[in-house]
Scaffold this active site. Structure first.
Site, mmCIF file in Angstrom:
data_model
loop_
_atom_site.group_PDB
_atom_site.id
_atom_site.type_symbol
_atom_site.label_atom_id
_atom_site.label_comp_id
_atom_site.label_asym_id
_atom_site.label_seq_id
_atom_site.Cartn_x
_atom_site.Cartn_y
_atom_site.Cartn_z
ATOM 1 C CD GLU A 303 -1.624 -1.099 1.373
ATOM 2 O OE1 GLU A 303 -0.656 -1.685 0.852
ATOM 3 O OE2 GLU A 303 -2.425 -1.654 2.151
ATOM 4 C CG HIS A 327 -2.741 -4.409 -5.358
ATOM 5 N ND1 HIS A 327 -3.685 -5.407 -5.240
ATOM 6 C CD2 HIS A 327 -2.268 -4.197 -4.113
ATOM 7 C CE1 HIS A 327 -3.770 -5.766 -3.977
ATOM 8 N NE2 HIS A 327 -2.915 -5.055 -3.270
ATOM 9 C CD GLU A 328 0.592 -2.025 -3.481
ATOM 10 O OE1 GLU A 328 -0.094 -1.683 -2.491
ATOM 11 O OE2 GLU A 328 0.906 -3.213 -3.691
ATOM 12 C CG HIS A 331 -4.284 -0.923 -1.062
ATOM 13 N ND1 HIS A 331 -5.181 -1.634 -0.284
ATOM 14 C CD2 HIS A 331 -3.336 -1.815 -1.452
ATOM 15 C CE1 HIS A 331 -4.779 -2.905 -0.217
ATOM 16 N NE2 HIS A 331 -3.670 -3.050 -0.924
ATOM 17 C CD GLU A 350 -3.958 -6.245 0.632
ATOM 18 O OE1 GLU A 350 -4.027 -6.039 -0.599
ATOM 19 O OE2 GLU A 350 -3.179 -5.626 1.381
ATOM 20 C CG ASP A 406 2.425 -10.260 8.812
ATOM 21 O OD1 ASP A 406 1.724 -9.239 8.899
ATOM 22 O OD2 ASP A 406 3.666 -10.254 8.917
ATOM 23 C CE1 TYR A 414 -2.750 -10.395 -0.088
ATOM 24 C CE2 TYR A 414 -2.978 -8.633 -1.693
ATOM 25 C CZ TYR A 414 -2.389 -9.142 -0.564
ATOM 26 O OH TYR A 414 -1.447 -8.411 0.097
#
Ligand code: BES
Ligand code: ZN
Length: 635
Positions: A303, A327-328, A331, A350, A406, A414
């Site tokens: 994003e 989705h992006e 963001h 997310e 990460d 999500y």
């Protein structure tokens, strides 16, 4: 030990040495302990940065960089403007990783060399750069070069591009790779405005997550990002890049041979932006463009503000995978506007985004498609929860101590995050929930937020007015308990019920697969059909399906992936050449990590290692590291 703990320990030793401890003073040894544990309990303090952002904060970055393809290096100067939160602060601490620091100067108008120290290379975190600040200094200027192995940057040879003639490079800074591209305060809690001057070979174009330079392709580009953003949203790409507009304010950048197909696939993007703005308030970033990367891009999308970076594996020809664009784009509200203060609250980024994504999909493609996507996500979440050995990693509010940031980006963040919001939507109704979420974005715009902030906002804005709708115990179960609450909404898709029935009856009979009428199936229905096949299905039955539908060679990357995973698990050997081809062509983590893991779990480690040896040079450094971890080979 952190600085506070060290100071307290020193104080404790001093008090003991002086024999001054008195009965009513707090026991300093206990003070040491509670301060150390308080540091990890401070859910606003990001443990994955060295930056001293509580005392000095970077507010602007001016970057000048030459993109040196032959050396796989950015030769750069970063000028950082900072603000003293603590007026007495005498040093600025930045994050770096693998940077070759050439000089450090401080100043305002005029710069002069200053003293600094570069700490040892810590795993994941990189090296701490501490810069001594003379009184009155407001800026630092750092000349440096990035490493050819910088974790953020991938340098592609011409053969690895779709045009095959010119090289390509791009960055991927989330979560903590910005520090391998520039010396910054690399935490989502610090936002800065930025500008850049980028020089490339004259026939290449540079693009950034900023106001782009729409001038001629001449190797000299300037960029400006007037809204403050965290360092993980700084992004650069350079290559043979063309542009095609989709509307006045939306467009697609891609290699020339891809740009027309990309523009057709993503032509709904302007509509998506209108829908999201209608629900959640104005889009605050000026233009919204997409950049289609070479297939080694390790994510579905990223994003980067004003310019989302996208995998070309979304170009399926039928708009079936445009959820990643939704989705992006989403963001632009959740994540880029309201940012998680630490990676342990990644769900705020997310999960909220996945919810907004689905609302956009519902508005553009209808509620059946939205429901199917919800059901696919929920099935994947359930599988992940059942495989997760550490229950604390299935909480929305994750522990502060993670091995790597990460690790916060699983289906928990999500999909559990998405379903938590859907739970709230159901309990309070869209009439109340939509304005609530809009107000969350507006109230916290350009700020960093924690789970506790969200909870307080929720209690204040929704629970207080309607205490019957959901109990605090239910809400807290979502936020802090492991697993899936009993109150998880169940997506209902009539289309999927039909698919399940067709699959089950085919499995029970000896019917020829060609008799199944799949002519009207969407990609989502195919995914439902394939994912629901048992892992121990016989290879010959998979062969029947393959003969009828050629799933091994599906042009849809999601379908090909779902099929190949099943094929590996079931030991269906005819799919293996296609698996190898896919793994050497595509570097998208969502596909390649599970494929390597499935090969390994099936006892085909030798095959996996052979493919990785061949494919790894084509992967982004992030993917190289992750696959090496999965196969336990040296990186
Ligand atoms: N921000 C993520 C990608 C990311 C996450 C990069 C963590 C680095 C660390 C992006 O928005 C994303 O979620 N991409 C998904 C697609 C989405 C539709 C689930 C992906 O890459 O698959
Ligand atoms: Zn995302």
């Amino acid at each position: 030990m952190n600085v506070n703990a060290a100071a307290l320990l020193a104080l404790a030793l001093l008090l003991v040495a002086c024999g001054k401890k008195e009965a009513d003073e707090p026991d300093p040894s206990q003070a040491v302990e509670s301060s150390a544990s308080r540091a990890l309990e401070d859910r606003r303090r990001d443990p994955f940065t060295y930056a001293n952002y509580d005392s000095v904060r970077v507010t602007d970055l001016a970057l000048e960089a030459n993109v040196l393809f032959n050396e796989k290096t950015l030769d750069a100067v970063a000028t950082l403007t900072f603000e003293r939160v603590d007026p007495a602060a005498s040093s600025l601490v930045l994050d770096t990783n693998d940077l070759d620091i050439r000089s450090v100067e401080t100043g305002g108008e005029i710069f002069a060399p200053t003293t600094y120290s570069l700490g040892p290379d810590g795993p994941a975190l990189g090296s701490k750069l501490s810069i001594d600040l003379p009184a009155g200094a407001t800026k630092v200027r750092i000349a440096y070069r990035t490493s050819p192995d910088a974790e953020a940057l991938q340098w592609l040879a011409p053969e690895q591009t779709s045009g095959k003639k010119r090289p390509f490079m791009y960055s991927q800074n989330q979560s903590i790779n910005a520090r391998s591209m520039a010396p910054v305060q690399d935490t989502p809690a610090v936002r800065m405005t930025w500008s850049a001057v980028i020089r490339t070979p004259t026939d290449l174009r540079a693009v950034m997550s900023a106001e782009n330079d729409t001038g001629p392709t001449d190797g000299d580009y300037t960029f400006r990002m007037p809204q403050p953003v965290p360092a993980y949203l700084l992004a650069l790409a350079a290559g043979d890049i063309a542009f095609e507009p989709l509307s006045e304010t939306v467009g697609v950048y891609a290699e020339p041979s891809m740009v027309a197909a990309a523009a057709a696939e993503f032509s709904d993007t302007p509509t998506m932006e209108k829908i999201a703005s209608g629900l959640y308030g104005p889009y605050r970033w000026g233009r919204y463009d997409l950049l289609i990367l070479p297939p080694s891009f390790p994510f579905g999308g990223m994003e980067n503000p004003r310019l989302s970076f996208m995998t070309p594996t979304l170009i399926a020809g039928d708009k079936s995978l445009t959820g990643v664009v939704a989705h992006e784009l989403a963001h632009s509200w959740s994540g880029n506007l309201v940012t998680n203060a630490t990676w342990s609250d990644a769900w705020l980024n997310e999960g909220v985004t996945s919810y907004v994504e689905n609302r956009i999909m519902e508005a553009v493609y209808g509620s059946e498609r939205a429901a199917m996507e919800q059901a696919l996500s929920l099935a994947s979440l359930k599988e992940e929860i059942s495989e997760q050995k550490k229950p604390e990693l299935t909480q929305l509010r994750l522990p502060m101590a993670l091995d790597h940031p990460d690790d916060a980006f699983s289906d928990i963040a999500y999909v559990k995050g998405e379903f938590f919001l859907r739970f709230l939507e159901q309990r309070y109704g869209r009439e109340a929930f939509d304005p609530f979420l809009k107000a969350w974005f507006e109230t916290n715009a350009f700020k960093a937020a924690t789970t506790d902030d969200f909870r307080a906002f929720l209690v204040d804005r929704l629970v207080a007015a309607n205490p019957e709708a959901a109990s605090l115990a239910e809400i807290d179960e979502w936020l802090t308990a492991p697993g899936l609450p009993a109150s998880t909404p169940v997506p209902k898709s009539a289309a999927f019920d039909k698919i399940d029935a067709v699959r089950d009856s085919w499995l029970k009979s000896a019917a020829d697969a060609a008799t199944i009428d799949t002519s009207a199936w969407t990609a989502q229905e195919w995914l439902r059909f394939i994912n629901g096949l048992p892992d121990d299905i016989s290879p010959s039955r998979l062969g029947e399906l393959d003969l009828a539908f050629d799933l091994t060679n599906s042009r849809n990357a999601e379908i090909a992936f779902a099929w190949q995973i099943k094929a590996i698990r079931a030991g269906y050997a005819p799919a293996l050449p296609a698996v190898e081809n896919f793994l050497t062509r595509v570097g998208r983590g969502k596909f390649i990590y599970p494929l390597y893991r499935a090969l390994k779990d099936k006892g085909e480690l030798a095959i996996a290692e052979r493919i990785f040896a061949k494919a790894r040079a084509g992967y982004h450094p992030i993917a190289q590291r992750r696959v090496a971890e999965i196969l336990q080979v040296q990186n």
